[in-house]
Design a protein around this motif. Sequence first.
Motif, PDB file in Angstrom:
ATOM      1  N   ILE A 150      39.190  29.650  32.775  1.00 58.77           N
ATOM      2  CA  ILE A 150      38.297  30.900  33.418  1.00 58.77           C
ATOM      3  C   ILE A 150      37.822  31.877  33.456  1.00 58.77           C
ATOM      4  O   ILE A 150      39.007  32.920  32.156  1.00 58.77           O
ATOM      5  N   THR A 151      36.682  32.387  32.009  1.00 59.85           N
ATOM      6  CA  THR A 151      36.582  33.146  31.839  1.00 59.85           C
ATOM      7  C   THR A 151      34.831  33.961  32.239  1.00 59.85           C
ATOM      8  O   THR A 151      34.306  32.996  32.899  1.00 59.85           O
ATOM      9  N   GLY A 152      34.900  35.223  31.719  1.00 61.32           N
ATOM     10  CA  GLY A 152      32.835  34.972  31.883  1.00 61.32           C
ATOM     11  C   GLY A 152      33.369  35.796  33.622  1.00 61.32           C
ATOM     12  O   GLY A 152      32.175  35.424  34.038  1.00 61.32           O
ATOM     13  N   ASN A 153      34.483  36.422  33.951  1.00 62.84           N
ATOM     14  CA  ASN A 153      33.819  37.054  35.014  1.00 62.84           C
ATOM     15  C   ASN A 153      34.678  38.193  35.328  1.00 62.84           C
ATOM     16  O   ASN A 153      35.432  38.864  33.638  1.00 62.84           O
ATOM     17  N   THR A 154      33.962  38.922  36.090  1.00 60.29           N
ATOM     18  CA  THR A 154      34.079  40.434  36.213  1.00 60.29           C
ATOM     19  C   THR A 154      34.494  41.061  37.457  1.00 60.29           C
ATOM     20  O   THR A 154      34.266  40.258  38.183  1.00 60.29           O
ATOM     21  N   VAL A 155      35.104  42.237  37.033  1.00 62.07           N
ATOM     22  CA  VAL A 155      35.221  42.624  38.761  1.00 62.07           C
ATOM     23  C   VAL A 155      35.342  44.117  38.379  1.00 62.07           C
ATOM     24  O   VAL A 155      35.409  45.298  37.283  1.00 62.07           O
ATOM     25  N   LEU A 156      35.060  44.848  39.454  1.00 64.69           N
ATOM     26  CA  LEU A 156      34.822  46.914  39.920  1.00 64.69           C
ATOM     27  C   LEU A 156      36.668  47.091  39.808  1.00 64.69           C
ATOM     28  O   LEU A 156      36.623  47.836  38.825  1.00 64.69           O
ATOM     29  N   HIS A 157      37.823  46.022  39.970  1.00 62.94           N
ATOM     30  CA  HIS A 157      38.676  47.318  39.703  1.00 62.94           C
ATOM     31  C   HIS A 157      39.664  46.151  39.453  1.00 62.94           C
ATOM     32  O   HIS A 157      39.778  46.524  37.578  1.00 62.94           O
ATOM     33  N   THR A 158      40.949  45.109  40.058  1.00 61.77           N
ATOM     34  CA  THR A 158      41.532  44.303  39.159  1.00 61.77           C
ATOM     35  C   THR A 158      41.723  42.964  38.900  1.00 61.77           C
ATOM     36  O   THR A 158      40.828  41.998  39.952  1.00 61.77           O
ATOM     37  N   GLY A 159      41.736  42.459  38.286  1.00 59.52           N
ATOM     38  CA  GLY A 159      41.835  41.032  37.742  1.00 59.52           C
ATOM     39  C   GLY A 159      40.919  40.251  37.854  1.00 59.52           C
ATOM     40  O   GLY A 159      40.309  39.224  38.328  1.00 59.52           O
ATOM     41  N   GLY A 160      40.340  40.253  36.547  1.00 60.90           N
ATOM     42  CA  GLY A 160      39.369  39.826  36.080  1.00 60.90           C
ATOM     43  C   GLY A 160      38.926  38.352  36.410  1.00 60.90           C
ATOM     44  O   GLY A 160      37.561  37.729  36.998  1.00 60.90           O
ATOM     45  N   GLY A 161      40.044  37.827  35.997  1.00 59.31           N
ATOM     46  CA  GLY A 161      40.458  36.274  35.983  1.00 59.31           C
ATOM     47  C   GLY A 161      40.870  35.858  37.272  1.00 59.31           C
ATOM     48  O   GLY A 161      40.095  34.652  38.010  1.00 59.31           O
ATOM     49  N   ILE A 162      41.749  36.520  37.464  1.00 59.93           N
ATOM     50  CA  ILE A 162      42.819  36.026  39.373  1.00 59.93           C
ATOM     51  C   ILE A 162      43.631  37.126  39.477  1.00 59.93           C
ATOM     52  O   ILE A 162      43.766  37.651  38.772  1.00 59.93           O
ATOM     53  N   SER A 163      43.548  37.565  40.570  1.00 59.23           N
ATOM     54  CA  SER A 163      43.904  38.165  41.239  1.00 59.23           C
ATOM     55  C   SER A 163      44.927  37.628  42.495  1.00 59.23           C
ATOM     56  O   SER A 163      44.305  36.823  42.871  1.00 59.23           O
ATOM     57  N   ASN A 164      45.874  37.853  42.134  1.00 62.43           N
ATOM     58  CA  ASN A 164      46.867  37.248  43.070  1.00 62.43           C
ATOM     59  C   ASN A 164      47.559  37.648  43.762  1.00 62.43           C
ATOM     60  O   ASN A 164      48.400  38.339  44.125  1.00 62.43           O
ATOM     61  N   ASP A 165      47.480  37.673  45.528  1.00 66.67           N
ATOM     62  CA  ASP A 165      48.490  37.856  46.484  1.00 66.67           C
ATOM     63  C   ASP A 165      49.384  36.885  47.427  1.00 66.67           C
ATOM     64  O   ASP A 165      49.254  37.481  48.042  1.00 66.67           O
TER      65      ASP A 165
END
Length: 299
Positions: A150-165
Amino acid sequence: MKILYKKGIAAVCRIAALYFMAFLIGACPVAAEEEQKTPGIHTWADLQEAINESGPGELITLTGNLTALSSDSGLMIPAGKHLTLDLNGYVLDRNLDSWGEFGSVIQVNAGAVLTVRDSSVSGGTITGGYHNNGGGILNRGTLILESGRITGNTVLHTGGGISNDGTAILLGGSITGNEALLNGGGVCNKPKGHMTICADVVSGNQAPEYDDVFNQGTLTLQEAEPEEFHFEDMTVVRSYMEELAILPFLVMLAILLYVVWIDSYLSRERKRIMLWIVLLVLSLILQNYTEYRMSMQVG
Protein backbone atom coordinates in the motif's frame (compact mmCIF):
# COMPACT_ATOMS: atom_id res chain seq x y z
CA MET A 1 -35.43 -69.69 -11.79
CA LYS A 2 -33.08 -68.74 -8.96
CA ILE A 3 -30.15 -68.72 -11.38
CA LEU A 4 -31.97 -66.37 -13.74
CA TYR A 5 -32.90 -64.16 -10.83
CA LYS A 6 -29.30 -63.96 -9.62
CA LYS A 7 -28.05 -63.28 -13.13
CA GLY A 8 -30.63 -60.52 -13.48
CA ILE A 9 -29.52 -58.93 -10.22
CA ALA A 10 -25.88 -59.12 -11.33
CA ALA A 11 -26.72 -57.51 -14.68
CA VAL A 12 -28.56 -54.68 -12.93
CA CYS A 13 -25.58 -54.15 -10.63
CA ARG A 14 -23.21 -53.95 -13.59
CA ILE A 15 -25.42 -51.45 -15.39
CA ALA A 16 -25.70 -49.41 -12.20
CA ALA A 17 -21.91 -49.51 -11.87
CA LEU A 18 -21.45 -48.12 -15.38
CA TYR A 19 -23.98 -45.34 -14.74
CA PHE A 20 -22.22 -44.59 -11.48
CA MET A 21 -18.86 -44.21 -13.23
CA ALA A 22 -20.45 -41.87 -15.74
CA PHE A 23 -21.84 -39.85 -12.84
CA LEU A 24 -18.40 -39.61 -11.26
CA ILE A 25 -16.92 -38.24 -14.46
CA GLY A 26 -19.69 -35.69 -14.84
CA ALA A 27 -19.72 -34.63 -11.19
CA CYS A 28 -16.00 -34.02 -10.89
CA PRO A 29 -15.13 -30.29 -11.27
CA VAL A 30 -13.86 -29.41 -14.72
CA ALA A 31 -11.53 -26.47 -15.14
CA ALA A 32 -12.88 -25.39 -18.51
CA GLU A 33 -16.42 -25.11 -17.18
CA GLU A 34 -15.23 -23.14 -14.16
CA GLU A 35 -13.35 -20.71 -16.38
CA GLN A 36 -16.49 -20.05 -18.39
CA LYS A 37 -18.37 -19.17 -15.21
CA THR A 38 -15.68 -16.73 -14.05
CA PRO A 39 -16.06 -13.34 -15.76
CA GLY A 40 -12.94 -11.39 -16.66
CA ILE A 41 -12.01 -8.32 -14.62
CA HIS A 42 -10.77 -5.77 -17.13
CA THR A 43 -11.97 -2.46 -15.68
CA TRP A 44 -12.49 -0.77 -12.33
CA ALA A 45 -16.24 -1.22 -12.76
CA ASP A 46 -15.75 -4.94 -13.45
CA LEU A 47 -13.96 -5.32 -10.13
CA GLN A 48 -16.71 -3.51 -8.24
CA GLU A 49 -19.29 -5.75 -9.90
CA ALA A 50 -17.30 -8.85 -8.94
CA ILE A 51 -17.21 -7.60 -5.35
CA ASN A 52 -20.95 -6.94 -5.31
CA GLU A 53 -21.74 -10.40 -6.67
CA SER A 54 -19.20 -12.32 -4.59
CA GLY A 55 -20.28 -15.16 -2.34
CA PRO A 56 -19.14 -15.84 1.24
CA GLY A 57 -15.39 -16.36 1.43
CA GLU A 58 -14.92 -15.84 -2.31
CA LEU A 59 -11.48 -15.21 -3.79
CA ILE A 60 -11.21 -12.43 -6.38
CA THR A 61 -7.93 -12.42 -8.30
CA LEU A 62 -6.71 -9.54 -10.44
CA THR A 63 -5.65 -10.47 -13.97
CA GLY A 64 -4.17 -7.11 -14.94
CA ASN A 65 -3.46 -3.57 -13.78
CA LEU A 66 -6.61 -1.56 -13.05
CA THR A 67 -6.73 2.24 -13.14
CA ALA A 68 -9.82 4.15 -12.06
CA LEU A 69 -11.41 6.58 -14.48
CA SER A 70 -12.44 10.07 -13.41
CA SER A 71 -16.03 8.83 -13.30
CA ASP A 72 -15.18 5.91 -10.98
CA SER A 73 -15.54 5.95 -7.21
CA GLY A 74 -13.47 4.13 -4.65
CA LEU A 75 -14.08 0.40 -4.45
CA MET A 76 -16.75 -0.39 -1.86
CA ILE A 77 -16.93 -3.61 0.17
CA PRO A 78 -20.59 -3.69 1.26
CA ALA A 79 -21.73 -4.82 4.69
CA GLY A 80 -22.14 -8.58 4.90
CA LYS A 81 -19.47 -9.36 2.31
CA HIS A 82 -16.57 -11.64 3.26
CA LEU A 83 -14.00 -11.93 0.50
CA THR A 84 -10.32 -12.12 -0.36
CA LEU A 85 -8.70 -9.84 -2.93
CA ASP A 86 -5.55 -11.26 -4.51
CA LEU A 87 -3.55 -8.49 -6.18
CA ASN A 88 -1.61 -11.17 -8.05
CA GLY A 89 1.29 -8.82 -8.81
CA TYR A 90 -0.86 -6.12 -10.41
CA VAL A 91 -1.54 -2.48 -9.56
CA LEU A 92 -4.84 -1.15 -8.26
CA ASP A 93 -4.59 2.60 -8.97
CA ARG A 94 -7.24 5.09 -7.80
CA ASN A 95 -5.47 7.60 -10.08
CA LEU A 96 -5.97 10.76 -7.99
CA ASP A 97 -3.40 13.53 -7.61
CA SER A 98 -5.74 15.80 -5.64
CA TRP A 99 -8.58 15.32 -3.17
CA GLY A 100 -11.54 13.42 -4.53
CA GLU A 101 -14.93 12.47 -3.12
CA PHE A 102 -14.83 8.81 -2.11
CA GLY A 103 -11.14 9.12 -2.90
CA SER A 104 -9.92 6.04 -1.02
CA VAL A 105 -8.83 3.15 -3.18
CA ILE A 106 -10.93 0.75 -1.09
CA GLN A 107 -13.56 1.35 1.57
CA VAL A 108 -14.56 -1.55 3.84
CA ASN A 109 -17.97 -0.91 5.35
CA ALA A 110 -19.01 -1.97 8.84
CA GLY A 111 -20.00 -5.63 8.84
CA ALA A 112 -17.73 -6.50 5.89
CA VAL A 113 -14.54 -8.59 5.96
CA LEU A 114 -11.75 -8.05 3.44
CA THR A 115 -8.50 -10.00 3.19
CA VAL A 116 -5.85 -8.49 0.91
CA ARG A 117 -3.03 -10.67 -0.35
CA ASP A 118 -0.55 -10.84 -3.20
CA SER A 119 0.22 -14.33 -4.47
CA SER A 120 2.95 -13.10 -6.83
CA VAL A 121 6.60 -12.37 -6.17
CA SER A 122 6.55 -9.02 -7.96
CA GLY A 123 4.43 -7.21 -5.39
CA GLY A 124 0.86 -6.17 -6.10
CA THR A 125 0.13 -2.56 -5.20
CA ILE A 126 -2.74 -0.41 -3.91
CA THR A 127 -2.02 3.19 -4.82
CA GLY A 128 -3.31 6.54 -6.06
CA GLY A 129 -5.84 7.29 -3.32
CA TYR A 130 -6.44 10.86 -2.11
CA HIS A 131 -9.08 11.38 0.55
CA ASN A 132 -9.78 12.92 3.96
CA ASN A 133 -8.72 9.74 5.81
CA GLY A 134 -7.57 6.34 4.62
CA GLY A 135 -6.13 7.08 1.21
CA GLY A 136 -5.30 3.45 0.50
CA ILE A 137 -7.96 1.69 2.57
CA LEU A 138 -10.66 3.25 4.73
CA ASN A 139 -11.72 0.44 7.06
CA ARG A 140 -14.87 0.38 9.16
CA GLY A 141 -15.25 -3.41 9.14
CA THR A 142 -12.56 -6.08 9.34
CA LEU A 143 -9.39 -5.80 7.28
CA ILE A 144 -6.65 -8.43 7.05
CA LEU A 145 -3.49 -7.53 5.14
CA GLU A 146 -1.50 -10.68 4.39
CA SER A 147 0.80 -9.34 1.68
CA GLY A 148 1.03 -6.71 -1.05
CA ARG A 149 2.04 -3.04 -0.97
CA ILE A 150 0.00 0.00 0.00
CA THR A 151 1.95 2.99 -1.27
CA GLY A 152 1.60 6.36 -2.97
CA ASN A 153 -1.61 7.42 -1.20
CA THR A 154 -2.34 10.82 0.35
CA VAL A 155 -4.88 12.16 2.87
CA LEU A 156 -5.78 15.60 4.16
CA HIS A 157 -6.05 14.38 7.74
CA THR A 158 -4.94 10.95 9.04
CA GLY A 159 -4.02 7.50 7.78
CA GLY A 160 -2.33 7.93 4.42
CA GLY A 161 -2.15 4.17 3.87
CA ILE A 162 -4.93 2.89 6.14
CA SER A 163 -7.44 4.56 8.42
CA ASN A 164 -9.01 2.03 10.77
CA ASP A 165 -12.28 2.47 12.63
CA GLY A 166 -12.96 -1.26 12.92
CA THR A 167 -10.59 -4.22 13.20
CA ALA A 168 -7.36 -4.27 11.19
CA ILE A 169 -4.79 -7.07 11.29
CA LEU A 170 -1.64 -6.27 9.34
CA LEU A 171 0.16 -9.59 9.04
CA GLY A 172 2.51 -8.85 6.16
CA GLY A 173 3.18 -6.85 3.07
CA SER A 174 4.26 -3.22 3.36
CA ILE A 175 2.64 0.14 3.99
CA THR A 176 5.22 2.63 2.81
CA GLY A 177 5.55 5.84 0.83
CA ASN A 178 2.17 7.24 1.90
CA GLU A 179 1.52 10.76 3.19
CA ALA A 180 -0.86 12.41 5.64
CA LEU A 181 -1.05 16.19 5.85
CA LEU A 182 -1.96 16.01 9.55
CA ASN A 183 -0.69 12.83 11.23
CA GLY A 184 -0.33 9.10 10.73
CA GLY A 185 1.29 8.98 7.31
CA GLY A 186 1.20 5.18 7.28
CA VAL A 187 -1.80 4.16 9.37
CA CYS A 188 -4.24 5.75 11.77
CA ASN A 189 -6.09 3.68 14.36
CA LYS A 190 -9.21 5.60 15.40
CA PRO A 191 -10.58 5.66 19.00
CA LYS A 192 -12.94 2.72 18.33
CA GLY A 193 -10.38 0.86 16.25
CA HIS A 194 -8.56 -2.37 17.09
CA MET A 195 -5.33 -2.84 15.18
CA THR A 196 -2.58 -5.46 15.19
CA ILE A 197 0.68 -4.77 13.36
CA CYS A 198 3.26 -7.50 12.78
CA ALA A 199 6.98 -6.76 12.57
CA ASP A 200 7.90 -3.83 10.30
CA VAL A 201 4.87 -3.77 8.00
CA VAL A 202 4.53 0.02 8.39
CA SER A 203 7.59 2.16 7.60
CA GLY A 204 8.85 4.98 5.41
CA ASN A 205 5.73 7.17 5.41
CA GLN A 206 5.41 10.93 5.91
CA ALA A 207 3.34 13.24 8.10
CA PRO A 208 3.92 16.39 10.19
CA GLU A 209 3.38 14.16 13.24
CA TYR A 210 3.61 10.39 13.59
CA ASP A 211 5.08 9.46 10.23
CA ASP A 212 4.09 5.81 10.37
CA VAL A 213 1.54 4.97 13.08
CA PHE A 214 -0.94 7.29 14.78
CA ASN A 215 -2.93 5.43 17.41
CA GLN A 216 -6.04 6.56 19.27
CA GLY A 217 -7.57 3.14 19.88
CA THR A 218 -6.36 -0.35 20.82
CA LEU A 219 -3.03 -1.21 19.22
CA THR A 220 -1.07 -4.45 19.45
CA LEU A 221 2.45 -4.70 18.06
CA GLN A 222 3.62 -8.21 17.15
CA GLU A 223 7.34 -8.69 16.79
CA ALA A 224 6.85 -12.18 15.35
CA GLU A 225 7.08 -12.76 11.64
CA PRO A 226 3.71 -13.02 9.88
CA GLU A 227 3.96 -16.80 9.50
CA GLU A 228 4.28 -17.11 13.28
CA PHE A 229 1.13 -15.13 13.88
CA HIS A 230 -2.07 -17.16 13.91
CA PHE A 231 -5.44 -15.83 12.86
CA GLU A 232 -8.55 -17.81 12.00
CA ASP A 233 -9.32 -16.73 8.45
CA MET A 234 -12.37 -18.45 6.98
CA THR A 235 -10.87 -18.29 3.49
CA VAL A 236 -8.17 -20.69 4.68
CA VAL A 237 -10.83 -23.06 6.03
CA ARG A 238 -12.64 -22.86 2.71
CA SER A 239 -9.42 -23.74 0.90
CA TYR A 240 -9.00 -26.86 3.04
CA MET A 241 -12.60 -27.87 2.31
CA GLU A 242 -11.92 -27.58 -1.42
CA GLU A 243 -8.87 -29.82 -1.04
CA LEU A 244 -11.04 -32.50 0.61
CA ALA A 245 -13.83 -32.29 -1.98
CA ILE A 246 -12.41 -35.13 -4.06
CA LEU A 247 -12.35 -37.65 -1.19
CA PRO A 248 -16.02 -38.77 -1.47
CA PHE A 249 -15.50 -39.56 -5.16
CA LEU A 250 -12.42 -41.65 -4.40
CA VAL A 251 -14.24 -43.55 -1.65
CA MET A 252 -17.20 -44.31 -3.90
CA LEU A 253 -14.86 -45.41 -6.68
CA ALA A 254 -13.08 -47.78 -4.27
CA ILE A 255 -16.44 -49.26 -3.24
CA LEU A 256 -17.37 -49.72 -6.89
CA LEU A 257 -14.07 -51.49 -7.55
CA TYR A 258 -14.71 -53.83 -4.62
CA VAL A 259 -18.24 -54.66 -5.79
CA VAL A 260 -17.00 -55.49 -9.28
CA TRP A 261 -14.18 -57.64 -7.94
CA ILE A 262 -16.39 -59.82 -5.72
CA ASP A 263 -19.07 -60.31 -8.39
CA SER A 264 -19.02 -64.09 -8.87
CA TYR A 265 -20.89 -63.89 -12.18
CA LEU A 266 -18.08 -62.02 -13.92
CA SER A 267 -15.30 -63.99 -15.53
CA ARG A 268 -11.70 -63.15 -14.74
CA GLU A 269 -11.29 -61.56 -18.17
CA ARG A 270 -14.33 -59.33 -17.68
CA LYS A 271 -13.15 -58.35 -14.22
CA ARG A 272 -9.84 -57.33 -15.75
CA ILE A 273 -11.68 -55.18 -18.30
CA MET A 274 -13.79 -53.60 -15.57
CA LEU A 275 -10.63 -52.92 -13.58
CA TRP A 276 -9.13 -51.03 -16.51
CA ILE A 277 -12.35 -49.05 -16.88
CA VAL A 278 -12.27 -48.09 -13.20
CA LEU A 279 -8.62 -47.03 -13.48
CA LEU A 280 -9.46 -44.95 -16.54
CA VAL A 281 -12.29 -43.24 -14.67
CA LEU A 282 -9.93 -42.58 -11.75
CA SER A 283 -7.35 -41.00 -14.04
CA LEU A 284 -10.00 -38.74 -15.60
CA ILE A 285 -11.22 -37.65 -12.17
CA LEU A 286 -7.69 -36.83 -11.02
CA GLN A 287 -6.93 -34.98 -14.25
CA ASN A 288 -10.09 -32.88 -14.05
CA TYR A 289 -9.56 -32.16 -10.38
CA THR A 290 -5.94 -31.10 -10.97
CA GLU A 291 -6.95 -28.77 -13.81
CA TYR A 292 -9.71 -27.33 -11.63
CA ARG A 293 -7.31 -26.58 -8.76
CA MET A 294 -4.80 -24.99 -11.15
CA SER A 295 -7.50 -22.80 -12.69
CA MET A 296 -8.55 -21.62 -9.21
CA GLN A 297 -4.97 -20.62 -8.43
CA VAL A 298 -4.59 -18.74 -11.69
CA GLY A 299 -7.91 -17.01 -11.03
